[in-house]
Design an enzyme around this catalytic site. Structure first.
Site, PDB file in Angstrom:
ATOM      1  N   TYR A 138      -5.091  -2.844  12.409  1.00 11.60           N
ATOM      2  CA  TYR A 138      -5.247  -1.668  11.553  1.00 11.60           C
ATOM      3  C   TYR A 138      -6.530  -1.769  10.738  1.00 11.60           C
ATOM      4  CZ  TYR A 138      -4.684   1.223   7.385  1.00 11.60           C
ATOM      5  OH  TYR A 138      -4.905   2.098   6.352  1.00 11.60           O
ATOM      6  N   LYS A 142     -10.038   0.637  11.006  1.00  7.84           N
ATOM      7  CA  LYS A 142     -10.588   1.396   9.890  1.00  7.84           C
ATOM      8  C   LYS A 142     -12.000   0.929   9.544  1.00  7.84           C
ATOM      9  CE  LYS A 142      -8.510   4.190   7.883  1.00  7.84           C
ATOM     10  NZ  LYS A 142      -8.401   5.652   8.108  1.00  7.84           N
ATOM     11  N   PHE A 166      -6.366   0.730  -2.018  1.00  4.54           N
ATOM     12  CA  PHE A 166      -5.428  -0.376  -2.035  1.00  4.54           C
ATOM     13  C   PHE A 166      -4.025   0.218  -1.822  1.00  4.54           C
ATOM     14  CE2 PHE A 166      -9.248  -2.370  -3.018  1.00  4.54           C
ATOM     15  CZ  PHE A 166      -9.090  -3.745  -2.971  1.00  4.54           C
TER      16      PHE A 166
END
Length: 309
Positions: A138, A142, A166
């Site tokens: 993941y 990104k 976050f």
């Protein structure tokens, strides 16, 4: 806006509309399925990788908030290729479609990125100059999206901002985070009686950074509206450092319900991952307003269906 009907998208759309923007929503949900009510001017249907859907959605737009993504860390280990295809490939498809739709006026693109790109750096708090080292597919997907956006911005195709968020929690207009693999949604689900207990690694002393989804939504508006001479900017978005045990204590206090915890053997994990937000505060004037741990939990609890409570 891509991902307009997700947990974060719902909050961002509402803040954009409140600020006077007309929002076009791109959603991958089927066109024959009723959508939640949102203040959007138009809805386009299709996958983020669908050129035809993108062309329709981007007609006449001057800015894009790109939130469409696969976001579950654990799931990404089982589906790494799909995560890369959607998160990185979808971003490239969006940028290609933007170049065709707006060849003479570089649009503004705000990308929903993630702190997962940093991995587990020793230096805390984590600044934007930290060398990325994602520890899961993941985060890697990104980071690839960030890099694609940066590259297009440096050629002048777009003006761009990546918001490295976050842990996002809370709720806006009754829409909370449905991903119960995350600590706050799972803890309030236990309080609601949907699960018998909460599993916790070790004693729950690992500290993570949390931000309210509405505070994050304001960051999107500021990033969209703030002019800068730099073609690409990168900002951390965090707010409140809390340990896992502190979260459980807060859930119990807010809900008035005991949250049984089963302590599992400690796992290798960073003891502390918190954000340095000095850049976004200095350059965009952003600061958290709703991100106290009490508010994060209270709002998440308010979004739990009453039948579960």
């Amino acid at each position: 806006m891509t991902g307009a009907y997700g947990f974060v998208g719902n909050a961002v759309v509402r803040r954009l509309a409140e600020a006077g923007h007309e929002v076009v929503a791109l959603t991958h949900r089927p066109s024959d399925v009723p959508l939640p009510e949102l203040p959007v001017s138009r809805v386009a249907y299709g996958d983020i990788r669908d050129k035809t859907a993108l062309a329709d959605a981007l007609h006449g737009v001057v800015g894009v908030c790109h939130l469409a993504a696969l976001t579950r860390v654990r799931e990404s280990f089982d589906r790494p290729e799909e995560y890369h295809d959607v998160n990185a490939g979808g971003t490239v498809a969006l940028l290609d479609a933007l170049a065709a739709a707006s060849p003479n006026m570089p649009p503004k693109v705000i990308l929903g990125s993630t702190a997962a790109v940093y991995g587990a750096p020793e230096r805390q708090p984590i600044g934007e100059d930290t060398v990325p080292a994602p520890s899961n597919p993941y985060g890697a997907s990104k980071l690839a999206a960030d890099n694609a956006l940066r590259a297009r911005a440096e050629t002048g195709e777009v003006q761009a901002v990546s918001l490295r968020c976050f842990n996002i929690s809370g709720a806006v207009s009754g829409v909370g985070d449905a991903d119960e693999s995350r600590i706050i949604p799972k803890a309030v689900a236990v309080a609601a009686g949907r699960y018998p207990h909460l599993d916790m690694n070790g004693e729950g002393d690992a500290v993570r950074d949390f931000v309210h989804v509405d505070d994050l939504a304001r960051a999107y508006v500021l990033a969209l509206e703030t002019s800068t001479s730099a073609p690409y900017r990168l900002y951390n978005v965090g707010a409140t450092a809390a340990s896992m045990s502190e979260i459980v204590d807060t859930v119990e206090r807010v809900t008035g319900v005991a949250v049984p915890v089963v302590h599992r053997p400690p796992q290798p994990e960073p003891p502390r991952l918190v954000a340095d937000i000095s850049r976004i505060t200095a350059e965009l004037g952003w600061k958290p307003e709703r991100s106290s741990l009490e508010t994060l939990v209270s709002d998440a609890w308010s979004a739990v269906p009453s039948a579960d409570r």
